[in-house]
Design an enzyme around this catalytic site. Sequence first.
Site, PDB file in Angstrom:
ATOM      1  N   ARG A 108       1.014  -0.889  -0.013  1.00 41.01           N
ATOM      2  CA  ARG A 108      -0.307   0.122  -0.202  1.00 41.01           C
ATOM      3  C   ARG A 108       0.742   0.836  -0.036  1.00 41.01           C
ATOM      4  O   ARG A 108       1.856   1.326   0.318  1.00 41.01           O
ATOM      5  CB  ARG A 108      -1.471  -0.199   1.489  1.00 41.01           C
ATOM      6  N   HIS A 135      -7.432   0.572  -6.089  1.00 39.07           N
ATOM      7  CA  HIS A 135      -7.535   0.201  -5.080  1.00 39.07           C
ATOM      8  C   HIS A 135      -8.297  -1.028  -5.328  1.00 39.07           C
ATOM      9  O   HIS A 135      -9.676  -1.958  -5.071  1.00 39.07           O
ATOM     10  CB  HIS A 135      -8.169   1.172  -3.769  1.00 39.07           C
ATOM     11  N   GLN A 138     -10.436  -3.524  -2.717  1.00 41.70           N
ATOM     12  CA  GLN A 138     -11.641  -3.049  -2.595  1.00 41.70           C
ATOM     13  C   GLN A 138     -12.569  -3.360  -3.226  1.00 41.70           C
ATOM     14  O   GLN A 138     -13.795  -3.926  -2.641  1.00 41.70           O
ATOM     15  CB  GLN A 138     -11.655  -1.510  -2.040  1.00 41.70           C
ATOM     16  N   ASP A 231     -16.969   7.433  -0.683  1.00 43.28           N
ATOM     17  CA  ASP A 231     -15.758   7.888   0.363  1.00 43.28           C
ATOM     18  C   ASP A 231     -15.444   8.622   0.404  1.00 43.28           C
ATOM     19  O   ASP A 231     -16.262   9.636   0.182  1.00 43.28           O
ATOM     20  CB  ASP A 231     -14.767   7.033  -1.200  1.00 43.28           C
ATOM     21  N   CYS A 272     -16.069   2.006   1.239  1.00 41.51           N
ATOM     22  CA  CYS A 272     -14.666   1.741   1.235  1.00 41.51           C
ATOM     23  C   CYS A 272     -14.317   1.055   2.719  1.00 41.51           C
ATOM     24  O   CYS A 272     -13.285   0.813   3.529  1.00 41.51           O
ATOM     25  CB  CYS A 272     -14.128   2.110   0.978  1.00 41.51           C
ATOM     26  N   ARG A 300     -13.338  -7.618   2.799  1.00 36.26           N
ATOM     27  CA  ARG A 300     -12.208  -7.902   2.528  1.00 36.26           C
ATOM     28  C   ARG A 300     -11.293  -8.833   2.770  1.00 36.26           C
ATOM     29  O   ARG A 300     -10.520  -9.146   1.644  1.00 36.26           O
ATOM     30  CB  ARG A 300     -11.841  -6.384   3.085  1.00 36.26           C
TER      31      ARG A 300
HETATM   32  N1  NVA Z   1      -9.493   7.195  -1.179  1.00 33.65           N
HETATM   33  C1  NVA Z   1      -9.671   7.008  -0.272  1.00 33.65           C
HETATM   34  C2  NVA Z   1      -9.579   5.349  -0.169  1.00 33.65           C
HETATM   35  C3  NVA Z   1      -9.212   4.471   1.344  1.00 33.65           C
HETATM   36  C4  NVA Z   1      -9.280   3.285   1.286  1.00 33.65           C
HETATM   37  C5  NVA Z   1      -7.603   6.655   0.704  1.00 33.65           C
HETATM   38  O1  NVA Z   1      -6.729   6.976  -1.164  1.00 33.65           O
HETATM   39  O2  NVA Z   1      -7.466   7.788   1.043  1.00 33.65           O
HETATM   40  N1   CP Z   2     -11.230   0.447   2.910  1.00 35.48           N
HETATM   41  C1   CP Z   2      -9.555   0.206   3.309  1.00 35.48           C
HETATM   42  O1   CP Z   2      -8.648   0.165   2.718  1.00 35.48           O
HETATM   43  O2   CP Z   2      -9.377   0.116   4.376  1.00 35.48           O
HETATM   44  P1   CP Z   2      -8.126   0.468   5.252  1.00 35.48           P
HETATM   45  O3   CP Z   2      -7.544   2.058   4.795  1.00 35.48           O
HETATM   46  O4   CP Z   2      -8.537   0.513   6.908  1.00 35.48           O
HETATM   47  O5   CP Z   2      -7.300   0.046   4.626  1.00 35.48           O
END
Ligand code: NVA
Ligand code: CP
Length: 313
Positions: A108, A135, A138, A231, A272, A300
Site C-alpha cells: 500500500r 484500489h 476493495q 468515499d 470502503c 475484504r
Molecule cells: N480514497 C481513500 C480510500 C481509503 C481506503 C484513500 O485513498 O484515502
Molecule cells: N477500505 C480500506 O482500504 O480501509 P483501510 O484504509 O482501513 O485499509
Amino acid sequence: MGINLKGRSLLTLLDFSYDEIRYLLDISRQVKQEKRAGAVTQRFVGKTLAIVFEKRSTRTRTAFETAFGEEGGHAVFLSKDDIHLGVKEDLEDTARVLGRMFDAIAFRGFKQTTVETLAKWSGVPVYNGLTDAYHPTQILADFQTIEEAFGTLRGRKLVYMGDARNNVAVSLMIGSAKMGLHYVACGPNELHPDNSLVAKCRKIGDDQGATIEISADPKKAVENADALYTDVWASMGEEDKMKERIELLRPFQVTEEVMRSTGKRDSIFLHCLPAVKGNEVTVEVIEGPASRVFEEAENRKHTIKAIMIATLL
Ligand code: NVA
Ligand code: CP
C-alpha cells in the site's frame, strides 16, 4: 480451459478478465462459507507474506494479516519506517530481496509505479492494497457485497457519489466495466475521472453489456440505483485539499433524501471506509437499514484470502 491465476500479481483490475474476476469472487464466497462453518484450513502453511505499507490502514492490513495467518502462513508487516523503502537502496534491490524472503508481497502506498516495480523485480505475486491510482482488492469485496444483497452483479446499477476520480471510484468504474454493471460516476466536473480511462472502460464494458456514465446531477444520477457508494472527500496524501473539497463536494453528500431518490426500496449503501460521517455521508444513512458497510469490510478478508489462494496455490 479452467482459470489459472498461479503466480499472478493484482496491480489493477484492468489486467483481469470477467472470468478471472468471477473466479476470485467464487473462491471468496466459498472461503466465507468455510469460515462461517468454523472450518480450519491450513492452505498457506510454510508460506510467508510481506505486507509493505507506506500509508495507514485498518481493513486492508488486518484482512491480509488475518487471512494469511488463519491459513497457517506467516505474515510480516513492514511499514515504510521499518525498511529501506525508496531510501538508501533502489526499489529494484528491495524488491529482489523481498522476493527471495517471501512468497508474496502486499503493498500500500502512493505511486502505482512502486507496486509495478515490486511486481517486476520481486518475481513473486504482488497485491496492490491501494495506491493513489487504484484500489483493486476493495472492489472485489464491494462486488461480493452487492452480489450478496441482490443475488447477481451483472446489470446492477452502481452510483458513486463524490470524488469520482479517486482510487476507489476509478477502480469501481473498471470493475463495473469488466463485470457488466451500470456505473455512474457522479461528482463535480472538476473531479470527474480521466476521459481516456472512461473511454477505455466503455470499450471494455461493451462486451459485457456494461454502461459507464459521468454525471454532475445527483438527483438524476441515483434514479433506479441498486447501490450508492461514496468515499472520503480527501484521500490519504490529499489532506491539504480538504477545505476546497468540502465546498465542491457538499452537494454530493449521501443523505436519506438521496437514498430515497433511487426510487427503489431495497437500494443499499456502500462505503470502503474509513468514513467521515457528516461529510460524504450522513450518520443516518451509514447507520441506517440500507447500509452494508460492515459486511463490505468483512468481505475484504474473504476476497483477499481468495486472491492469495488463487495466486499462491
Ligand atoms: N480514497 C481513500 C480510500 C481509503 C481506503 C484513500 O485513498 O484515502
Ligand atoms: N477500505 C480500506 O482500504 O480501509 P483501510 O484504509 O482501513 O485499509
